[in-house]
Design a protein around this motif. Structure first.
Motif, PDB file in Angstrom:
ATOM      1  N   THR A 208       0.837  -1.210   0.000  1.00  9.59           N
ATOM      2  CA  THR A 208       0.000   0.000   0.000  1.00  9.59           C
ATOM      3  C   THR A 208       0.866   1.251   0.000  1.00  9.59           C
ATOM      4  OG1 THR A 208      -1.706  -1.190   1.225  1.00  9.59           O
ATOM      5  CG2 THR A 208      -1.859   1.202   1.249  1.00  9.59           C
ATOM      6  N   ALA A 209       1.933   1.239   0.812  1.00  8.93           N
ATOM      7  CA  ALA A 209       2.813   2.405   0.912  1.00  8.93           C
ATOM      8  C   ALA A 209       3.449   2.722  -0.448  1.00  8.93           C
ATOM      9  CB  ALA A 209       3.887   2.156   1.968  1.00  8.93           C
ATOM     10  N   LEU A 210       3.916   1.691  -1.149  1.00 13.52           N
ATOM     11  CA  LEU A 210       4.509   1.899  -2.484  1.00 13.52           C
ATOM     12  C   LEU A 210       3.477   2.477  -3.451  1.00 13.52           C
ATOM     13  CD1 LEU A 210       6.740  -1.276  -2.936  1.00 13.52           C
ATOM     14  CD2 LEU A 210       7.539   1.087  -2.957  1.00 13.52           C
ATOM     15  N   LYS A 211       2.287   1.912  -3.412  1.00 10.09           N
ATOM     16  CA  LYS A 211       1.217   2.370  -4.307  1.00 10.09           C
ATOM     17  C   LYS A 211       0.919   3.859  -4.073  1.00 10.09           C
ATOM     18  CE  LYS A 211      -3.500   1.038  -5.572  1.00 10.09           C
ATOM     19  NZ  LYS A 211      -4.670   0.243  -5.156  1.00 10.09           N
ATOM     20  N   LEU A 212       0.845   4.257  -2.795  1.00 10.47           N
ATOM     21  CA  LEU A 212       0.559   5.659  -2.460  1.00 10.47           C
ATOM     22  C   LEU A 212       1.691   6.577  -2.891  1.00 10.47           C
ATOM     23  CD1 LEU A 212      -0.988   5.181   1.123  1.00 10.47           C
ATOM     24  CD2 LEU A 212      -2.221   5.787  -0.974  1.00 10.47           C
ATOM     25  N   LEU A 213       2.933   6.139  -2.714  1.00  5.11           N
ATOM     26  CA  LEU A 213       4.077   6.980  -3.086  1.00  5.11           C
ATOM     27  C   LEU A 213       4.225   7.105  -4.603  1.00  5.11           C
ATOM     28  CD1 LEU A 213       6.707   5.891  -0.420  1.00  5.11           C
ATOM     29  CD2 LEU A 213       5.588   8.115  -0.607  1.00  5.11           C
ATOM     30  N   ILE A 214       3.919   6.034  -5.311  1.00  2.00           N
ATOM     31  CA  ILE A 214       3.978   6.100  -6.787  1.00  2.00           C
ATOM     32  C   ILE A 214       2.920   7.096  -7.285  1.00  2.00           C
ATOM     33  CG2 ILE A 214       3.504   4.771  -8.892  1.00  2.00           C
ATOM     34  CD1 ILE A 214       4.902   2.348  -7.342  1.00  2.00           C
ATOM     35  N   GLN A 215       1.764   7.099  -6.618  1.00  2.00           N
ATOM     36  CA  GLN A 215       0.671   7.987  -7.051  1.00  2.00           C
ATOM     37  C   GLN A 215       0.862   9.436  -6.586  1.00  2.00           C
ATOM     38  OE1 GLN A 215      -3.119   6.246  -6.218  1.00  2.00           O
ATOM     39  NE2 GLN A 215      -4.271   7.825  -7.312  1.00  2.00           N
ATOM     40  N   TYR A 216       1.320   9.616  -5.321  1.00  2.00           N
ATOM     41  CA  TYR A 216       1.332  10.972  -4.739  1.00  2.00           C
ATOM     42  C   TYR A 216       2.739  11.495  -4.396  1.00  2.00           C
ATOM     43  CZ  TYR A 216      -3.645   9.904  -4.252  1.00  2.00           C
ATOM     44  OH  TYR A 216      -4.956   9.557  -4.506  1.00  2.00           O
TER      45      TYR A 216
END
Length: 291
Positions: A208-216
């Motif tokens: 989840t953390a990677l997904k959020l950082l890639i997006q934001y």
């Protein structure tokens, strides 16, 4: 030969990471390698084997070893619980901290450390200061160091056994994680770190953390867009904003520590006789074979 290849190559060794790795590799079977003076030497011998194997593999022109200097650092002042889950070093390990530093000295390699800071901070500071005039390789088993990667700084991750490495530069790191090395700090802030004993955001794992950082991009970007997150993510993050910011402070390696290691103090050349005397005095049989 291009300009980069002509630069000195500076290997910064994470002393604690190598020493503990070497200790536990043999301690599990009770092989403490006690010498005739009654001193255990398993960690020192394994540490030296790791370091010299890497030196043979990467052929650095310069080398320095960085150490933690006691258990309390500025991070403990920021957060009482920082590394509070760590047990004391095993009794067989304790005399080997000093023996390891003596062994490094025998090779005329600088030992570097500063009370109040971790070896990581010393490595980060020296790596950043040296990267404009040398190719830096950080030898460690600790993935926290990956945040230091940049064009002239690689991380040489130790894998199982001796002589096995996973070498990361900006391209290979991006291919692996999908984020930049600097985003590793925010990744750790979100996930927390069980080894260092800080929680980050409870319920947010690496995926989840990677997904959020890639997006934001970063924590600020995530907080600015918190209304767009799933209900569960939003609730978890909003309930942990203070800990999220604190975790980022704990995760970031300081690169402005008041230390230096000029290249001319770290040239890799040693007096063979001095090393052989050390090996004989302490009965470092593993090293004797390597030399």
């Amino acid at each position: 030969m291009n300009e980069k290849e002509q630069q000195p190559s500076f290997m910064l060794v994470d002393g604690m990471a190598l020493l503990f790795r070497a200790f536990y590799a043999t301690a599990v079977t009770g092989q403490f390698m006690i010498n005739s003076k009654g001193a255990p030497t398993n960690a020192v011998q394994g540490f030296l084997k790791h370091m010299l194997t890497a030196v043979n593999h990467f052929s650095p022109s310069h080398i320095a070893v960085c150490w933690d200097m006691g258990s309390k650092t500025f991070r403990n002042e920021l957060f009482d619980g920082y590394k509070a889950n760590r047990t004391s070093a095993p009794v067989e390990m304790i005399p080997q901290f000093e023996l390891a530093k003596q062994a490094v000295e025998a090779f005329d390699i600088p030992n570097i450390g500063l009370p109040g800071y971790e070896a990581d901070d010393c490595i980060g500071t020296i790596a950043k200061a040296s990267a404009n005039h040398s190719r830096v390789g950080i030898l460690t088993g600790d993935q926290d160091m990956l945040q230091l990667i940049e064009d002239n700084i690689s991380v040489l991750l130790l894998k199982k056994g001796y002589g096995n490495y996973e070498v990361h530069n900006p391209d290979s790191f991006f291919e692996w994680k999908g984020i930049t090395p600097r985003q590793m700090i925010d990744l750790k802030a979100l996930m927390g770190d069980t080894a260092d004993n800080y929680p980050g955001v409870k319920g947010i794992g690496e995926k989840t953390a990677l997904k959020l950082l890639i997006q934001y991009q970063n924590i600020e970007g995530i907080l600015e867009n918190v209304a767009s997150l799933t209900k569960g993510q939003r609730a978890k993050i909003e309930s942990a904003i203070d800990m999220l910011h604190l975790s980022r402070q704990l995760a970031e390696i300081k690169c402005d520590v008041p230390i230096s290691c000029p290249l001319d103090q770290a040239i890799y050349q040693y007096d063979r006789e001095k090393v052989q005397n050390l090996v004989r005095d302490h009965e470092y049989k593993t090293l004797l074979r390597m030399l």
